[in-house]
Design a protein around this motif. Structure first.
Motif, PDB file in Angstrom:
ATOM      1  N   PRO A 134       3.694   5.031  -7.360  1.00 47.79           N
ATOM      2  CA  PRO A 134       2.955   6.243  -7.752  1.00 47.79           C
ATOM      3  C   PRO A 134       1.581   5.878  -8.286  1.00 47.79           C
ATOM      4  CG  PRO A 134       4.563   5.660  -9.427  1.00 47.79           C
ATOM      5  CD  PRO A 134       4.817   4.737  -8.270  1.00 47.79           C
ATOM      6  N   PRO A 135       0.680   6.847  -8.372  1.00 51.85           N
ATOM      7  CA  PRO A 135      -0.630   6.573  -8.986  1.00 51.85           C
ATOM      8  C   PRO A 135      -0.452   6.268 -10.467  1.00 51.85           C
ATOM      9  CG  PRO A 135      -0.348   8.918  -8.577  1.00 51.85           C
ATOM     10  CD  PRO A 135       0.800   8.236  -7.906  1.00 51.85           C
ATOM     11  N   GLU A 158       0.841  -1.187   0.000  1.00 54.63           N
ATOM     12  CA  GLU A 158       0.000   0.000   0.000  1.00 54.63           C
ATOM     13  C   GLU A 158       0.881   1.243   0.000  1.00 54.63           C
ATOM     14  OE1 GLU A 158      -3.161   0.019  -0.349  1.00 54.63           O
ATOM     15  OE2 GLU A 158      -3.462  -2.150  -0.209  1.00 54.63           O
ATOM     16  N   GLY A 159       0.690   2.101  -0.958  1.00 55.87           N
ATOM     17  CA  GLY A 159       1.421   3.370  -0.985  1.00 55.87           C
ATOM     18  C   GLY A 159       2.865   3.257  -1.407  1.00 55.87           C
ATOM     19  N   GLY A 160       3.245   2.103  -1.981  1.00 50.41           N
ATOM     20  CA  GLY A 160       4.637   1.944  -2.374  1.00 50.41           C
ATOM     21  C   GLY A 160       4.903   2.234  -3.829  1.00 50.41           C
TER      22      GLY A 160
END
Length: 498
Positions: free
Chosen positions: A72-73, A68-70
């Motif tokens: 970029p979008p 999670e969150g590792g």
């Protein structure tokens, strides 16, 4: 034996990635052109056949990114004008290492996603253009002269009362201040240059260099064997990680006769110690051979080790057989481990194969290669090939009765292929899914993302490989299929134009 060095990774002479598979209900073809410098922009092309596609996105994810969150979008891939099925995007690859590029498609058939493994390496650094360097040097000198001049003026005139002239004392103080500022600036330039050289050395140390290996013919239990020893200090170094199997093998080794392209083998060496691999020498004649070994690290990082080996007739003699050794040729010594073949860890591998013959020229009337069981391998791809143009290398196998041949899975795939430019500057191991390593995909594909299932099944007996030749020149292409438990190989010679 002589070393052969060619600078790329995953394959030789081609760092681009080609993938054909399915993102949920959507068949996709993906081409990824990684940057040569890191950080850098990778060029992504996604082709989605058919209509009803609303959105295509791409996202790079490092192999060690947090769930999670590792990462970029995702970035939107833009439709390419004039081609309703093609989408393009650019992605930043910020570090070296193994990545997966997540390709997501949304549309009237729902949504789907697939991961494409990419090996990010730095192949060089971009030097400052000479003209720009001279301009910056001149501006730097002008700036330094301005600093020295301003310092001298401040020391000379800042304390002179209004209406009085500058005396000898003030001029002497100005000269001292100017000399001190010049020395200080020189010191700053020296420290800045030292810092820059340190940064440059650090960056250049990250330029990818292929693992150094030494290939040799040795004896193993009275049997001639090809041994590949990894001699590079980086092996088992700080960034080392264990190997993982690719199609169930720790190494795929391709042995190619040079310069005639008249001998080929696809074998699978096994480790005999922490840095040495060995495999029985395939049924190939003496001569000069290039060897290419594909390996995949636990991180998903794939690379190819490269060397050449000269095989003398004396080295291939069966134990106890007397063979005349030509004058000046040194007999190959026994391997350190001379146990029987079975105990030495070299049982026969049913997936090993060898081929000798003359490649069939393409294009030519009836471009067909005869296989060992009497089957025919027919070239059905483009007859005009150009460098850096996407193509599909297509072949059809006919059984001896000239009916479409039923093929068996060969190491989990419909077919395997290998191609090389005849001077050795390019070597690529291909699958119907493209150039991707299935071992890398197994490491990098996250839970919930389907593994590659391949593009829509072609007709019976047809095998296809998406590719684009990276350089013009003369190429030899070996195609391997499996029928009735036998691995069969056909070879073609093709000219790739600029």
């Amino acid at each position: 034996m002589a070393g052969l060095y060619l600078a790329t990774t995953g394959h030789v002479g081609s760092n681009n990635v080609f993938f054909a598979g399915e993102a949920g209900p959507y068949p996709v073809s993906v081409i990824i052109r990684p940057p040569e410098v890191i950080p850098g922009l990778a060029e992504i092309s996604v082709r989605v056949p058919g209509s009803g596609v609303d959105r295509v996105t791409v996202r790079p994810v490092r192999w060690d990114a947090a769930p999670e969150g590792g990462a970029p979008p995702p970035d939107e891939a833009d439709p390419v004008a004039g081609d309703s099925e093609l989408y393009a995007a650019e992605l930043w690859l910020m570090t070296v290492g193994a990545y997966r590029v997540e390709v997501a498609v949304e549309g009237s058939r729902g949504s789907g996603q697939v991961s494409v493994p990419v090996t990010s390496v730095m192949l060089g650094v971009r030097d400052l253009p000479p003209g720009l360097g001279w301009i910056l040097a001149a501006l730097g000198l002008l700036l330094a002269a301005g600093v020295v001049s301003i310092t001298g003026a401040a020391a000379r005139e800042s304390q002179v009362p209004a209406g009085e002239t500058v005396g000898a004392r003030q001029r002497r103080r100005a000269r001292i201040a100017m000399a001190a500022s010049a020395v200080m600036l020189a010191g700053f330039v020296h420290m800045g240059n030292a810092w820059w050289e340190a940064v440059d050395r650090d960056v250049r140390s990250g330029i990818f260099e292929r693992l150094e290996v030494e290939g040799a013919i040795v004896r193993d239990g009275g049997v001639s064997a090809l041994e590949i020893a990894i001699t590079d200090p980086a092996w088992r170094g700080r960034d080392w990680s264990p190997l993982v199997p690719d199609h169930g093998k720790l190494m795929h080794m391709f042995v190619i006769g040079a310069p005639g392209m008249d001998a080929f083998a696809h074998v699978h060496p096994v480790p005999v110690d922490s840095s040495t691999f060995r495999v029985p020498w395939p049924d190939l004649p003496p001569g000069e051979y290039r060897i290419y070994g594909d390996i995949v690290h636990e991180s998903g990082f794939a690379q190819t080790v490269v060397d050449t080996v000269t095989v003398e007739a004396a080295a291939l003699a069966v134990s106890g057989e007397s063979v005349a050794v030509p004058e000046g040729v040194v007999a190959v010594p026994e391997a350190r481990d001379s146990r029987p073949r079975e105990s030495a860890g070299l049982p026969p591998d049913a997936d090993d194969s060898a081929w000798t013959g003359v490649p069939v020229a393409v294009p030519a009337p009836g471009s067909e290669a005869r296989l060992d069981d009497g089957s025919i391998l027919e070239w059905q791809g483009d007859h005009e090939l150009r460098a850096d143009e996407a193509t599909v290398l297509a072949f059809r196998v006919w059984d001896p009765d000239e009916k479409p041949a039923e093929l068996e899975p060969y190491m989990g795939m419909r077919s395997h292929a290998a191609l090389t430019r005849d001077d050795g500057a390019v070597f690529v191991h291909l699958h119907p899914a493209g150039t991707i390593s299935m071992g890398s995909l197994a490491v990098l594909a996250p839970d919930g993302v389907p593994m590659v299932r391949g593009a829509a099944d072609p007709p019976t007996g047809v095998v296809e490989f998406p590719f684009a030749f990276p350089q013009p020149g003369e190429y030899t292409i070996w195609v391997q299929v499996k029928r009735e438990g036998r691995v069969l190989t056909g070879a073609f010679q093709a000219t790739v134009l600029e």
